[in-house]
Design a protein around this motif. Structure first.
Motif, short mmCIF file in Angstrom:
data_model
loop_
_atom_site.label_atom_id
_atom_site.label_comp_id
_atom_site.label_asym_id
_atom_site.label_seq_id
_atom_site.Cartn_x
_atom_site.Cartn_y
_atom_site.Cartn_z
N MET A 101 31.97 41.85 47.17
CA MET A 101 33.33 42.39 47.05
C MET A 101 33.43 43.33 45.85
O MET A 101 32.97 43.02 44.76
CB MET A 101 34.33 41.24 46.89
N LEU A 102 34.05 44.48 46.08
CA LEU A 102 34.41 45.40 45.01
C LEU A 102 35.92 45.47 44.92
O LEU A 102 36.59 45.71 45.93
CB LEU A 102 33.85 46.80 45.27
N LEU A 103 36.46 45.25 43.73
CA LEU A 103 37.90 45.36 43.52
C LEU A 103 38.17 46.69 42.82
O LEU A 103 37.69 46.94 41.71
CB LEU A 103 38.42 44.19 42.68
N VAL A 104 38.92 47.55 43.49
CA VAL A 104 39.32 48.85 42.94
C VAL A 104 40.80 48.75 42.60
O VAL A 104 41.61 48.38 43.45
CB VAL A 104 39.10 49.97 43.98
N THR A 105 41.15 49.06 41.36
CA THR A 105 42.55 48.94 40.98
C THR A 105 43.10 50.23 40.38
O THR A 105 42.40 50.95 39.68
CB THR A 105 42.76 47.77 39.98
N GLN A 106 44.36 50.49 40.72
CA GLN A 106 45.09 51.59 40.10
C GLN A 106 45.76 51.13 38.80
O GLN A 106 46.30 51.96 38.06
CB GLN A 106 46.17 52.10 41.05
N ASN A 107 45.72 49.84 38.53
CA ASN A 107 46.40 49.29 37.37
C ASN A 107 45.54 49.44 36.11
O ASN A 107 44.31 49.42 36.17
CB ASN A 107 46.73 47.82 37.61
N VAL A 108 46.20 49.55 34.97
CA VAL A 108 45.50 49.78 33.70
C VAL A 108 45.66 48.59 32.76
O VAL A 108 45.36 48.69 31.57
CB VAL A 108 46.02 51.07 33.03
N ASP A 109 46.12 47.45 33.28
CA ASP A 109 46.50 46.33 32.42
C ASP A 109 45.40 45.32 32.16
O ASP A 109 45.55 44.44 31.32
CB ASP A 109 47.72 45.61 33.02
N GLY A 110 44.30 45.37 32.90
CA GLY A 110 43.20 44.43 32.69
C GLY A 110 43.45 43.02 33.19
O GLY A 110 42.66 42.11 32.91
N LEU A 111 44.50 42.81 33.96
CA LEU A 111 44.83 41.45 34.40
C LEU A 111 43.85 40.91 35.44
O LEU A 111 43.63 39.70 35.53
CB LEU A 111 46.26 41.40 34.95
N VAL A 120 34.92 45.10 39.03
CA VAL A 120 36.19 45.84 39.03
C VAL A 120 35.94 47.29 38.64
O VAL A 120 35.24 47.56 37.66
CB VAL A 120 37.21 45.22 38.05
N LEU A 121 36.52 48.21 39.40
CA LEU A 121 36.54 49.62 39.02
C LEU A 121 37.99 50.03 38.79
O LEU A 121 38.84 49.87 39.66
CB LEU A 121 35.92 50.49 40.11
N GLU A 122 38.27 50.56 37.61
CA GLU A 122 39.62 50.95 37.23
C GLU A 122 39.78 52.45 37.46
O GLU A 122 39.29 53.27 36.68
CB GLU A 122 39.88 50.59 35.77
N LEU A 123 40.47 52.82 38.53
CA LEU A 123 40.62 54.22 38.89
C LEU A 123 41.31 55.03 37.79
O LEU A 123 40.98 56.19 37.56
CB LEU A 123 41.42 54.36 40.19
#
Length: 246
Positions: A101-111, A120-123
């Motif tokens: 599983m790869l989790l791609v997030t638009q969020n910048v909060d690190g939660l 996790v990849l932080e877009l």
């Protein structure tokens, strides 16, 4: 009958997540909003007398870096008090059962990372990352910062390690995401209105590549019509049900 159809749909989605060989999850502001992280949209989306969208620009930082750092230090303080919610915890549990599983997030909060996700990849970068405006120095830093933090390497000004309007995504991140999405057999999109590009197009890429696409969102989005499954409600209520027992 409606309830029975929903139960059947939930069971099907749960089976798909359980059997996925390559799973991509995309998350947006709706997931973090349930932890109290503001989305900065709507009539209350103001900080002091400014619209956050006007502050999230490199031109604004060049014009008044102290103002922008005041805004981001306020955000860091606010987000630092937030805790991962059941949606975050469910996705962390899902990753433990789905190593691909790869989790791609638009969020910048690190939660997501605080909840336990590792892949996790932080877009759009991270509130907790600092970057030098001159040299290549960057660091993760959760401590209180001075009004104008300086680079420990060259003493020039540091900036928040987030992607502002008009900037490119972090080097290599988008190509990695697109490659992984194109190979996925299941893609789950949670808590995003599917408006901001390029994130909004990722489900289309997955669908064209043959993946089953699943939407979990508080309300229908621009992408709902072509998703294979759409479950509307709070991510913090739906995702734990999908993950339970996997």
């Amino acid at each position: 009958m409606i309830a029975e159809n929903l139960i059947a749909k939930m069971q099907t989605v749960k089976a798909l997540l359980s059997g996925a060989r390559s799973l991509v999850v995309l998350t947006g502001a709706g997931v973090s909003a349930e932890s109290g992280v503001p989305t900065f949209r709507g009539t209350d989306g103001l900080w002091e007398e400014y619209r956050p969208e006007d502050l999230a620009r490199p031109e604004a930082f060049s014009r008044d870096p102290e103002l922008i750092w005041r805004f981001y230090n306020w955000r860091r303080e606010l987000v630092g008090r937030c805790e991962p919610n059941p949606a975050h915890l469910a996705l962390a549990a899902l990753e433990r059962q789905a190593p691909e599983m790869l989790l791609v997030t638009q969020n910048v909060d690190g939660l997501h990372q605080r909840a336990g996700n590792r892949n996790v990849l932080e877009l759009h970068g991270s509130l907790w990352r600092l970057q030098c405006t001159v040299c290549t120095y960057e660091e993760e830093n959760r401590t209180d910062l001075p009004p104008l933090p300086a680079c420990p390497r060259c003493n020039n000004l540091l900036r928040p390690g987030v992607v502002w309007f008009g900037e490119q995504l972090p080097a290599g991140v988008l190509s990695t995401v697109l490659d992984t999405v194109a190979k996925a057999d299941v893609m789950l999109v949670a808590g995003t209105s599917s408006v901001v590009q390029p994130a909004a197009s990722l489900a289309h890429v997955a669908k064209r590549s043959g993946a089953v696409t699943i939407e979990v969102n508080l309300e229908p989005t621009h992408n709902t019509g072509f998703m294979d499954f759409a479950l509307h409600g709070r991510a913090g209520e739906i995702l734990p049900q999908l993950v339970e027992g996997i």
